[in-house]
Design a protein around this motif. Structure first.
Motif, mmCIF file in Angstrom:
data_model
loop_
_atom_site.group_PDB
_atom_site.id
_atom_site.type_symbol
_atom_site.label_atom_id
_atom_site.label_comp_id
_atom_site.label_asym_id
_atom_site.label_seq_id
_atom_site.Cartn_x
_atom_site.Cartn_y
_atom_site.Cartn_z
ATOM 1 N N THR A 1 41.789 23.564 54.155
ATOM 2 C CA THR A 1 42.627 24.123 55.201
ATOM 3 C C THR A 1 43.253 25.432 54.740
ATOM 4 O OG1 THR A 1 44.563 23.735 56.620
ATOM 5 C CG2 THR A 1 44.591 22.712 54.459
ATOM 6 N N GLU A 2 43.203 26.434 55.606
ATOM 7 C CA GLU A 2 43.803 27.733 55.308
ATOM 8 C C GLU A 2 45.307 27.637 55.541
ATOM 9 O OE1 GLU A 2 42.490 30.194 53.886
ATOM 10 O OE2 GLU A 2 40.387 29.609 53.939
ATOM 11 N N ALA A 3 45.969 26.943 54.629
ATOM 12 C CA ALA A 3 47.387 26.643 54.784
ATOM 13 C C ALA A 3 48.265 27.877 54.681
ATOM 14 C CB ALA A 3 47.819 25.615 53.720
ATOM 15 N N ARG A 4 47.706 28.966 54.159
ATOM 16 C CA ARG A 4 48.459 30.211 54.014
ATOM 17 C C ARG A 4 47.753 31.347 54.748
ATOM 18 N NH1 ARG A 4 48.705 27.047 49.586
ATOM 19 N NH2 ARG A 4 50.732 26.741 48.595
ATOM 20 N N GLY A 5 47.080 31.014 55.845
ATOM 21 C CA GLY A 5 46.247 31.971 56.546
ATOM 22 C C GLY A 5 46.975 32.901 57.487
ATOM 23 N N GLY A 6 48.294 32.835 57.570
ATOM 24 C CA GLY A 6 49.050 33.706 58.458
ATOM 25 C C GLY A 6 50.426 33.129 58.700
ATOM 26 N N PRO A 7 51.282 33.849 59.433
ATOM 27 C CA PRO A 7 52.655 33.379 59.657
ATOM 28 C C PRO A 7 52.736 32.001 60.305
ATOM 29 C CG PRO A 7 52.415 35.679 60.332
ATOM 30 C CD PRO A 7 51.029 35.183 60.033
ATOM 31 N N ALA A 8 51.794 31.695 61.192
ATOM 32 C CA ALA A 8 51.840 30.405 61.884
ATOM 33 C C ALA A 8 51.128 29.289 61.122
ATOM 34 C CB ALA A 8 51.210 30.537 63.274
ATOM 35 N N ALA A 9 50.425 29.637 60.039
ATOM 36 C CA ALA A 9 49.608 28.640 59.335
ATOM 37 C C ALA A 9 50.423 27.460 58.804
ATOM 38 C CB ALA A 9 48.831 29.309 58.208
ATOM 39 N N PRO A 10 51.555 27.669 58.141
ATOM 40 C CA PRO A 10 52.303 26.515 57.629
ATOM 41 C C PRO A 10 52.728 25.543 58.727
ATOM 42 C CG PRO A 10 53.064 28.533 56.573
ATOM 43 C CD PRO A 10 52.159 28.942 57.697
ATOM 44 N N VAL A 11 53.204 26.064 59.850
ATOM 45 C CA VAL A 11 53.631 25.191 60.948
ATOM 46 C C VAL A 11 52.448 24.415 61.495
ATOM 47 C CG1 VAL A 11 54.624 25.142 63.264
ATOM 48 C CG2 VAL A 11 55.565 26.696 61.533
ATOM 49 N N GLN A 12 51.318 25.102 61.682
ATOM 50 C CA GLN A 12 50.133 24.427 62.203
ATOM 51 C C GLN A 12 49.637 23.365 61.227
ATOM 52 O OE1 GLN A 12 47.650 27.877 62.799
ATOM 53 N NE2 GLN A 12 48.045 27.895 65.008
ATOM 54 N N THR A 13 49.629 23.708 59.936
ATOM 55 C CA THR A 13 49.121 22.761 58.932
ATOM 56 C C THR A 13 50.001 21.528 58.845
ATOM 57 O OG1 THR A 13 48.162 24.572 57.655
ATOM 58 C CG2 THR A 13 48.500 22.493 56.508
ATOM 59 N N VAL A 14 51.315 21.744 58.774
ATOM 60 C CA VAL A 14 52.230 20.606 58.681
ATOM 61 C C VAL A 14 52.139 19.746 59.940
ATOM 62 C CG1 VAL A 14 54.658 19.933 58.558
ATOM 63 C CG2 VAL A 14 53.792 21.754 57.087
ATOM 64 N N GLY A 15 52.034 20.391 61.102
ATOM 65 C CA GLY A 15 51.910 19.626 62.339
ATOM 66 C C GLY A 15 50.650 18.785 62.372
ATOM 67 N N THR B 1 40.490 33.805 57.290
ATOM 68 C CA THR B 1 40.007 32.814 58.229
ATOM 69 C C THR B 1 41.166 32.025 58.816
ATOM 70 O OG1 THR B 1 38.004 32.596 56.948
ATOM 71 C CG2 THR B 1 38.485 30.827 58.497
ATOM 72 N N PRO B 2 41.219 31.809 60.129
ATOM 73 C CA PRO B 2 42.324 31.065 60.723
ATOM 74 C C PRO B 2 42.392 29.644 60.192
ATOM 75 C CG PRO B 2 41.012 32.201 62.400
ATOM 76 C CD PRO B 2 40.250 32.288 61.116
ATOM 77 N N VAL B 3 43.559 29.044 60.335
ATOM 78 C CA VAL B 3 43.751 27.658 59.913
ATOM 79 C C VAL B 3 42.836 26.755 60.725
ATOM 80 C CG1 VAL B 3 45.400 25.767 59.831
ATOM 81 C CG2 VAL B 3 46.132 28.077 59.260
ATOM 82 N N ARG B 4 42.135 25.864 60.062
ATOM 83 C CA ARG B 4 41.347 24.862 60.760
ATOM 84 C C ARG B 4 42.173 23.598 60.809
ATOM 85 N NH1 ARG B 4 37.400 24.482 57.634
ATOM 86 N NH2 ARG B 4 38.098 22.620 56.559
ATOM 87 N N ARG B 5 42.627 23.223 61.978
ATOM 88 C CA ARG B 5 43.504 22.066 62.100
ATOM 89 C C ARG B 5 42.739 20.801 61.741
ATOM 90 N NH1 ARG B 5 48.110 23.378 64.892
ATOM 91 N NH2 ARG B 5 48.465 21.234 65.540
#
Length: 418
Positions: free
Chosen positions: A128-142, A18-22
């Motif tokens: 939050t899917e903090a490990r949901g893909g390569p972009a997930a960490p950047v999106q989660t931290v942002g 599942t994609p990251v839910r911001r």
């Protein structure tokens, strides 16, 4: 409780993708929370509830909300929708628990059930899917940057986590609280007091390329975890630790667990609690299985409570080779044991439960016993600190019975013969 194959109602592979839910939006972290708690395991979330039980503010329960029992296991659709209590507007003084979801299905399943219990207690939970893909960490931290800067208090469960260390570099919180993530708390306190870099006890001393690249972030996080005239640091723990200079240590006696569950019905049998010492590369799998067989034979054990990270193959060998009923709990063992039924004697190798179960089961008549790890069981890849650390876990345990080390039989259990 389920078979060695895992929980039938646990998260599906689709849920893991599942994609990251911001966290942004009118119903989420845009609403400031004075306390942000970051958890990555069920035990961490349990200990956030225990910490909050001592006086942290909570949102009052709504009329008609469920307040007892164990909730259902959500399916993948629940991941994609906003939790009903996430970011409750108009409640700036409550606790917002942010679940940084891991990949492991068993951990995810237990975390979902713990999240429901947290909501039942009036806390807000953001998955939050903090490990949901390569972009997930950047999106989660942002997404978390703003709430982190506004929060007055940050609660974390794993100071060794790179994710948590990265988040700590952003916060301006004046209060930091570290709640237990098991016996690793003992190593954290020791390293904090001695000024060492934060390294998990079971890791060897070599530093890889990723460690070197991450070193500045880790060093910054460690400074944030050191109290000064602008920042208070509290450690909320059931482990026997000595407070580093300036750090407040608050004892966790599992008051919420005891008040909410049990007392349990006791069986006439003995239960064994499993560990992930094989999976972390500390203990040789054949020696471990032989020791479990010897314990079961010596004490008449009939059930084996699996650690959430134990491999399915190892658990299958325990079930078919040793004839033990393997139970994969859907909640942390402290809650499972408190709800019962539980054996009158619970056997464990050196692990967190030799410290937590006597507290959670206080007054129930259950005896917790610990069996030391023989140094011969350690693998060649085990950290040089492993033997001393495991011995310390056993030696500092209170209200437990010490068992002699189990002799390793000449025969192996590989073919199903204990």
């Amino acid at each position: 409780m389920t078979s060695p194959a895992g929980p039938s109602g646990g998260p599906t592979p689709e849920a893991a993708a599942t994609p990251v839910r911001r966290l942004r939006g009118p119903r989420s972290a845009q609403d400031p929370a004075r306390t942000l708690a970051f958890v990555e395991s069920p035990v961490q979330l349990l200990n956030v509830l225990e910490w909050a039980h001592l006086g942290a503010p909570r949102r009052p329960r709504r009329p008609g909300e469920r307040t007892d029992g164990v909730p259902r296991q959500p399916g993948p659709r629940d991941v994609e929708t906003e939790p009903p209590d996430a970011g409750e507007a108009g409640d700036p003084h409550g606790v917002l628990v942010v679940v940084l979801a891991p990949h492991d299905p068993m951990t995810r399943g237990q975390l979902r059930r713990m999240a429901e219990l947290a909501r039942d207690q009036g806390h807000r939970v953001q998955w939050t899917e903090a490990r949901g893909g390569p972009a997930a960490p950047v999106q989660t931290v942002g997404a978390l940057a703003g709430p982190l800067r506004r929060a007055h208090r940050i609660v974390i469960g794993d100071p060794f986590s790179r994710y948590v260390q990265l988040l700590l570099t952003i916060t301006r919180a004046r209060e930091l609280v570290v709640v237990d993530d098991g016996t690793a708390t003992m190593e954290f306190v020791s390293q904090l007091a001695s000024g060492e870099r934060l390294v998990r006890w079971h890791r060897r001393g070599e530093r890889g390329a990723r460690d070197i690249l991450f070193a500045p972030v880790s060093a910054s996080a460690r400074r944030r975890l050191t109290p000064n005239d602008r920042r208070n640091v509290e450690i909320f723990t059931s482990m026997p630790v000595e407070a580093p200079p300036g750090v407040t240590v608050t004892a966790n006696d599992f008051a919420w667990t005891r008040a909410s569950f049990g007392p349990p019905r006791l069986t006439r049998t003995t239960d064994i609690v499993g560990t992930n010492l094989v999976e972390t590369g500390v203990v040789d799998p054949e020696h471990y299985l032989s020791a479990v067989a010897a314990l079961a034979a010596a004490h008449g054990a009939t059930r084996y409570f699996a650690h959430r990270r134990e491999s399915t193959d190892k658990l299958r060998r325990i079930a078919t080779g040793l004839g033990l009923e393997v139970v994969r709990p859907e909640l942390p063992l402290e809650l499972i044991a408190r709800r019962g039924p539980i054996g009158r004697t619970v056997l464990s190798f050196p692990s967190t439960v030799v410290h937590t179960l006597p507290l959670a089961l206080a007054g129930t008549g259950v005896t917790v016993a610990v069996c030391d790890i023989d140094p011969d069981w350690l693998t060649e890849h085990a950290s040089p600190r492993a033997e001393g650390f495991l011995s310390g876990v056993t030696g500092t345990a209170r209200e437990v019975r010490r068992l002699p080390r189990m002799p390793v039989p000449a025969r192996c259990v590989a073919e199903g013969t204990p």
